[in-house]
Structure formats: C-alpha cells, structure tokens
Design a protein around this motif. Structure first.
Motif, PDB file in Angstrom:
ATOM      1  N   TYR A   2     -13.856   6.429   2.379  1.00  0.00           N
ATOM      2  CA  TYR A   2     -12.738   7.356   2.216  1.00  0.00           C
ATOM      3  C   TYR A   2     -11.545   6.578   1.663  1.00  0.00           C
ATOM      4  O   TYR A   2     -11.379   5.385   1.933  1.00  0.00           O
ATOM      5  CB  TYR A   2     -12.331   7.960   3.562  1.00  0.00           C
ATOM      6  CG  TYR A   2     -13.215   9.088   4.034  1.00  0.00           C
ATOM      7  CD1 TYR A   2     -14.389   8.823   4.732  1.00  0.00           C
ATOM      8  CD2 TYR A   2     -12.880  10.417   3.791  1.00  0.00           C
ATOM      9  CE1 TYR A   2     -15.200   9.870   5.177  1.00  0.00           C
ATOM     10  CE2 TYR A   2     -13.677  11.455   4.226  1.00  0.00           C
ATOM     11  CZ  TYR A   2     -14.837  11.178   4.914  1.00  0.00           C
ATOM     12  OH  TYR A   2     -15.643  12.208   5.346  1.00  0.00           O
ATOM     13  N   VAL A   3     -10.697   7.280   0.937  1.00  0.00           N
ATOM     14  CA  VAL A   3      -9.467   6.691   0.413  1.00  0.00           C
ATOM     15  C   VAL A   3      -8.279   7.472   0.972  1.00  0.00           C
ATOM     16  O   VAL A   3      -8.348   8.694   1.144  1.00  0.00           O
ATOM     17  CB  VAL A   3      -9.454   6.675  -1.135  1.00  0.00           C
ATOM     18  CG1 VAL A   3      -9.522   8.088  -1.709  1.00  0.00           C
ATOM     19  CG2 VAL A   3      -8.203   5.973  -1.660  1.00  0.00           C
ATOM     20  N   GLN A   4      -7.219   6.746   1.270  1.00  0.00           N
ATOM     21  CA  GLN A   4      -5.996   7.364   1.769  1.00  0.00           C
ATOM     22  C   GLN A   4      -4.826   6.843   0.947  1.00  0.00           C
ATOM     23  O   GLN A   4      -4.452   5.685   1.067  1.00  0.00           O
ATOM     24  CB  GLN A   4      -5.801   7.050   3.252  1.00  0.00           C
ATOM     25  CG  GLN A   4      -4.598   7.730   3.874  1.00  0.00           C
ATOM     26  CD  GLN A   4      -4.422   7.341   5.337  1.00  0.00           C
ATOM     27  OE1 GLN A   4      -4.784   6.249   5.759  1.00  0.00           O
ATOM     28  NE2 GLN A   4      -3.854   8.242   6.123  1.00  0.00           N
ATOM     29  N   HIS A   5      -4.255   7.717   0.131  1.00  0.00           N
ATOM     30  CA  HIS A   5      -3.060   7.347  -0.606  1.00  0.00           C
ATOM     31  C   HIS A   5      -1.842   7.532   0.291  1.00  0.00           C
ATOM     32  O   HIS A   5      -1.894   8.289   1.279  1.00  0.00           O
ATOM     33  CB  HIS A   5      -2.938   8.185  -1.875  1.00  0.00           C
ATOM     34  CG  HIS A   5      -3.914   7.798  -2.927  1.00  0.00           C
ATOM     35  ND1 HIS A   5      -5.157   8.383  -3.055  1.00  0.00           N
ATOM     36  CD2 HIS A   5      -3.864   6.856  -3.899  1.00  0.00           C
ATOM     37  CE1 HIS A   5      -5.821   7.829  -4.053  1.00  0.00           C
ATOM     38  NE2 HIS A   5      -5.043   6.895  -4.581  1.00  0.00           N
ATOM     39  N   PRO A   6      -0.748   6.847   0.001  1.00  0.00           N
ATOM     40  CA  PRO A   6       0.431   6.912   0.870  1.00  0.00           C
ATOM     41  C   PRO A   6       0.842   8.340   1.180  1.00  0.00           C
ATOM     42  O   PRO A   6       0.958   9.177   0.271  1.00  0.00           O
ATOM     43  CB  PRO A   6       1.502   6.179   0.054  1.00  0.00           C
ATOM     44  CG  PRO A   6       0.720   5.226  -0.796  1.00  0.00           C
ATOM     45  CD  PRO A   6      -0.551   5.937  -1.141  1.00  0.00           C
ATOM     46  N   ASN A   7       1.026   8.606   2.462  1.00  0.00           N
ATOM     47  CA  ASN A   7       1.464   9.918   2.944  1.00  0.00           C
ATOM     48  C   ASN A   7       0.506  11.055   2.580  1.00  0.00           C
ATOM     49  O   ASN A   7       0.923  12.217   2.501  1.00  0.00           O
ATOM     50  CB  ASN A   7       2.864  10.242   2.418  1.00  0.00           C
ATOM     51  CG  ASN A   7       3.878   9.212   2.849  1.00  0.00           C
ATOM     52  OD1 ASN A   7       3.946   8.821   3.998  1.00  0.00           O
ATOM     53  ND2 ASN A   7       4.646   8.727   1.887  1.00  0.00           N
ATOM     54  N   LYS A   8      -0.734  10.715   2.368  1.00  0.00           N
ATOM     55  CA  LYS A   8      -1.745  11.729   2.047  1.00  0.00           C
ATOM     56  C   LYS A   8      -2.858  11.684   3.088  1.00  0.00           C
ATOM     57  O   LYS A   8      -2.945  10.756   3.886  1.00  0.00           O
ATOM     58  CB  LYS A   8      -2.341  11.471   0.654  1.00  0.00           C
ATOM     59  CG  LYS A   8      -1.324  11.504  -0.480  1.00  0.00           C
ATOM     60  CD  LYS A   8      -0.877  12.903  -0.785  1.00  0.00           C
ATOM     61  CE  LYS A   8      -0.018  12.927  -2.035  1.00  0.00           C
ATOM     62  NZ  LYS A   8       0.485  14.284  -2.326  1.00  0.00           N
ATOM     63  N   GLY A   9      -3.722  12.698   3.057  1.00  0.00           N
ATOM     64  CA  GLY A   9      -4.869  12.731   3.949  1.00  0.00           C
ATOM     65  C   GLY A   9      -6.002  11.866   3.450  1.00  0.00           C
ATOM     66  O   GLY A   9      -5.857  11.090   2.502  1.00  0.00           O
ATOM     67  N   LEU A  10      -7.134  11.996   4.080  1.00  0.00           N
ATOM     68  CA  LEU A  10      -8.314  11.199   3.762  1.00  0.00           C
ATOM     69  C   LEU A  10      -9.179  11.945   2.751  1.00  0.00           C
ATOM     70  O   LEU A  10      -9.548  13.089   2.976  1.00  0.00           O
ATOM     71  CB  LEU A  10      -9.115  10.932   5.029  1.00  0.00           C
ATOM     72  CG  LEU A  10      -8.409  10.071   6.070  1.00  0.00           C
ATOM     73  CD1 LEU A  10      -9.017  10.270   7.441  1.00  0.00           C
ATOM     74  CD2 LEU A  10      -8.467   8.614   5.662  1.00  0.00           C
ATOM     75  N   GLN A  11      -9.514  11.256   1.674  1.00  0.00           N
ATOM     76  CA  GLN A  11     -10.342  11.857   0.635  1.00  0.00           C
ATOM     77  C   GLN A  11     -11.659  11.123   0.549  1.00  0.00           C
ATOM     78  O   GLN A  11     -11.686   9.892   0.488  1.00  0.00           O
ATOM     79  CB  GLN A  11      -9.617  11.807  -0.705  1.00  0.00           C
ATOM     80  CG  GLN A  11     -10.392  12.449  -1.854  1.00  0.00           C
ATOM     81  CD  GLN A  11      -9.686  12.301  -3.179  1.00  0.00           C
ATOM     82  OE1 GLN A  11      -8.838  11.440  -3.362  1.00  0.00           O
ATOM     83  NE2 GLN A  11     -10.053  13.142  -4.131  1.00  0.00           N
TER      84      GLN A  11
END
Lengths: 113, 112
Positions: free
Chosen positions: B36-45
């Motif tokens: 999973y990837v998590q960009h700043p202030n975002k959820g988990l993709q």
C-alpha cells in the motif's frame, strides 16, 4: 468507483471525553475493520466486524473501545474516555467477504488534548 | 502468526533511477501479500497484491513486486522513479481470514 468514506476528517477532543468516529463502507461489503496509526508509527489492526459481531480484536482494543453498525450503512468506532495516547489516525476498511481485498477510507485524525 | 519486516525505514533515490523497497514476511501458511502507498495527508491506496497466482505481480503506476518463497521476500520495485512516487509505502501480510498486519513503513524520497 465505490469508496469507503470517513467522517470527520479531523476530530479534536479533550482527555476523558467520548468520541465516535464514523465510516460508511462500500455498500455490498460484509466485513468491516478499524486500524490505528499513531504519528510516525506503523498501521495497527484494532478490530474486525462481521454479521453484527466482532470477529477478531487486537490487544489494543480494550474495554474503552466499541464498534457498532447502527443502521446498515454506517460503521462506528467509539472511544469512551479518551486518553492522550489515543491521538492517532484511525482508518476504516471494508471487504466484500473473508479473504477479499480490503478497501481503506481516507482516515480520521483524532487529537486528544 | 504472521508479520512483515520492512528493511529500510527511509529510501532516497534520484528521479529516473530504479526504486527498491524491501520486505520480508513471516507466515505459517501461504500468505497473501500487499503493498500500500500513503501520500501525505491521504488514505491508504493499494499498489498491488499477491494471492498465490503469478509470483511476479504488476501494480499501478509502474510498480511491481516478486514473491520469493525461498527468501520469504516480497520486494517492491519500479524501473524509474517519478517525483510523484514520494510517499510512505507499507508491506502487508494477510492470513486466510484476511486479517492484515502492516510493516513499519518505508518513506521514499525522490530527489530531482
């Protein structure tokens, strides 16, 4: 594309207060989850929920936590008496069935002061 | 019980160079593995997942991962990093009930 939504995006509360974090899972999903991520730490599993019952919970999920699916669409996490160390990002997730991919919401940042 | 270890807490690469994020897993049965990837202030993709089909898994945004049972590894790679790849990456192992356990995360920095 269907998605998991969470409200609020940010909640600030005082120590000792009760908070309810809300999630709307994807509509035809059957399994629901809550995870927690303390700032700078890993994502931790809290609880899974199926058929209106907790199916598994971690050691973090103690008596101050509870989950509920009150109306067939929302899935809530209640913290009865918040502590400073409850400050974290809380993620909700849902999956179509056991063993299927979990879809995560954007998270609720809880700040306990 | 299952667990994952992400071997690097921080990886820094230059734009256009390859990315390698390392993950080793521990499981008493055939696991499902995810990145999973998590960009700043975002959820988990979800980037990609392995569920006992092909050992080389292709995901979104040019990422891929190879399941190596002999090495208990599931490293994430990308041939050429882009600035937009800068994020936190989590390796995740799941059991038959799809109960997921996350690694500590690797922060990827991409330099221009």
């Amino acid at each position: 594309e269907p998605e998991v939504t969470q409200t609020p995006s940010h909640q600030v509360t005082q120590m000792g207060q009760e908070v309810i974090l809300r999630c709307v899972p994807i509509s035809n999903h059957l399994y629901f989850y809550w995870y927690r991520q303390i700032l700078g730490q890993k994502v931790e599993f809290l609880v899974s929920f199926y058929n209106n019952e907790i199916s598994e919970k971690s050691e973090i999920f103690d008596d101050q936590f509870s989950v509920e699916r009150p109306d067939g669409s929302n899935f809530t996490l209640k913290i009865r008496s918040t502590k400073l160390e409850d400050s974290a990002m809380y993620f909700c997730a849902s999956s179509a069935n056991r063993g299927y991919e979990q879809y995560f919401g954007p998270g609720t940042r809880l700040t306990v002061t | 019980a299952q667990s994952v270890t992400q071997l690097d807490s921080h990886v820094s690469v230059s734009e256009g160079t390859p990315v390698l994020l390392r993950c080793n897993y521990s499981s008493s049965y055939s696991p499902s593995l995810f990145w999973y990837v998590q960009h700043p202030n975002k959820g988990l993709q979800l980037l990609l997942k392995y569920t006992s089909a092909a050992t080389l898994v292709k995901g979104i945004n040019g990422f891929e991962a190879e399941f190596k049972k002999s090495e208990t590894s599931f490293h994430l790679t990308k041939p050429s990093a882009h600035m937009s790849d800068a994020a936190e990456y989590f390796c995740v192992v799941a059991n038959n009930n799809n109960d997921m356990r996350f690694g500590a995360g690797t922060r990827l920095t991409v330099k221009p």
